[in-house]
Write a protein that holds these residues in place. Structure first.
Motif, PDB file in Angstrom:
ATOM      1  N   VAL A 235       2.828  83.572  31.615  1.00 14.79           N
ATOM      2  CA  VAL A 235       4.245  83.897  31.840  1.00 14.79           C
ATOM      3  C   VAL A 235       4.610  83.633  33.298  1.00 14.79           C
ATOM      4  O   VAL A 235       5.662  83.056  33.589  1.00 14.79           O
TER       5      VAL A 235
ATOM      6  N   VAL B 103      15.063  87.747  27.057  1.00 16.51           N
ATOM      7  CA  VAL B 103      14.861  88.603  28.225  1.00 16.51           C
ATOM      8  C   VAL B 103      16.164  88.725  29.005  1.00 16.51           C
ATOM      9  O   VAL B 103      17.084  87.936  28.820  1.00 16.51           O
TER      10      VAL B 103
ATOM     11  N   THR C 284       4.253  89.458  22.421  1.00 15.52           N
ATOM     12  CA  THR C 284       5.695  89.671  22.538  1.00 15.52           C
ATOM     13  C   THR C 284       6.424  89.839  21.210  1.00 15.52           C
ATOM     14  O   THR C 284       7.589  90.200  21.203  1.00 15.52           O
ATOM     15  N   SER C 285       5.778  89.523  20.109  1.00 14.81           N
ATOM     16  CA  SER C 285       6.392  89.496  18.774  1.00 14.81           C
ATOM     17  C   SER C 285       7.458  88.411  18.681  1.00 14.81           C
ATOM     18  O   SER C 285       8.306  88.450  17.793  1.00 14.81           O
ATOM     19  N   LYS C 286       7.437  87.467  19.615  1.00 18.53           N
ATOM     20  CA  LYS C 286       8.412  86.378  19.631  1.00 18.53           C
ATOM     21  C   LYS C 286       7.725  85.082  20.020  1.00 18.53           C
ATOM     22  O   LYS C 286       6.688  85.092  20.675  1.00 18.53           O
TER      23      LYS C 286
ATOM     24  N   PHE D 258      11.380  84.468  23.283  1.00 18.51           N
ATOM     25  CA  PHE D 258      11.106  85.419  24.351  1.00 18.51           C
ATOM     26  C   PHE D 258      11.954  85.130  25.583  1.00 18.51           C
ATOM     27  O   PHE D 258      12.629  86.007  26.108  1.00 18.51           O
TER      28      PHE D 258
ATOM     29  N   LYS E 143       2.877  85.204  20.604  1.00 14.01           N
ATOM     30  CA  LYS E 143       3.572  86.077  19.653  1.00 14.01           C
ATOM     31  C   LYS E 143       2.844  87.414  19.494  1.00 14.01           C
ATOM     32  O   LYS E 143       3.483  88.443  19.262  1.00 14.01           O
TER      33      LYS E 143
END
Length: 97
Positions: free
Chosen positions: A27, A71, A60-62, A67, A57
């Protein structure tokens, strides 16, 4: 035995800590524009983009695109940089497919 002591002291296993650290660095690299999508896969030794997407994923589940779009607005420029870094800018979902 050492792993259980580590987990008792730190709260997670060494393997989980390594994954968290890897994710943080990914990130950060994207946000600092230090790497494009292909470089992320290579630098962090993913087998392929599906492997990257699965790990991303899991944290973040995305997907990466979802993501960085979801944000707070302060990160909008990073989402744009992420998309612009994709090969030939063919698809904003290069890593998501």
């Amino acid at each position: 035995h050492l792993e259980s002591q580590f987990k008792q002291k730190v709260g997670i296993t060494p393997g989980k800590l390594a994954k968290v650290s890897r994710f943080f660095h990914i990130v950060n690299a994207i946000m600092q524009k230090n790497a494009n999508a292909t470089e992320i896969i290579q630098r962090f030794e993913y087998y392929d983009r599906q492997h990257f997407k699965k790990d991303f994923k899991a944290f973040t589940s995305k997907t990466p695109s979802e993501f960085f779009v979801s944000v707070p607005e302060v990160f909008t420029k990073y989402a744009e940089q992420y998309r612009a870094s994709l090969p030939d800018n063919k698809s904003k979902d290069f890593l998501d497919n």
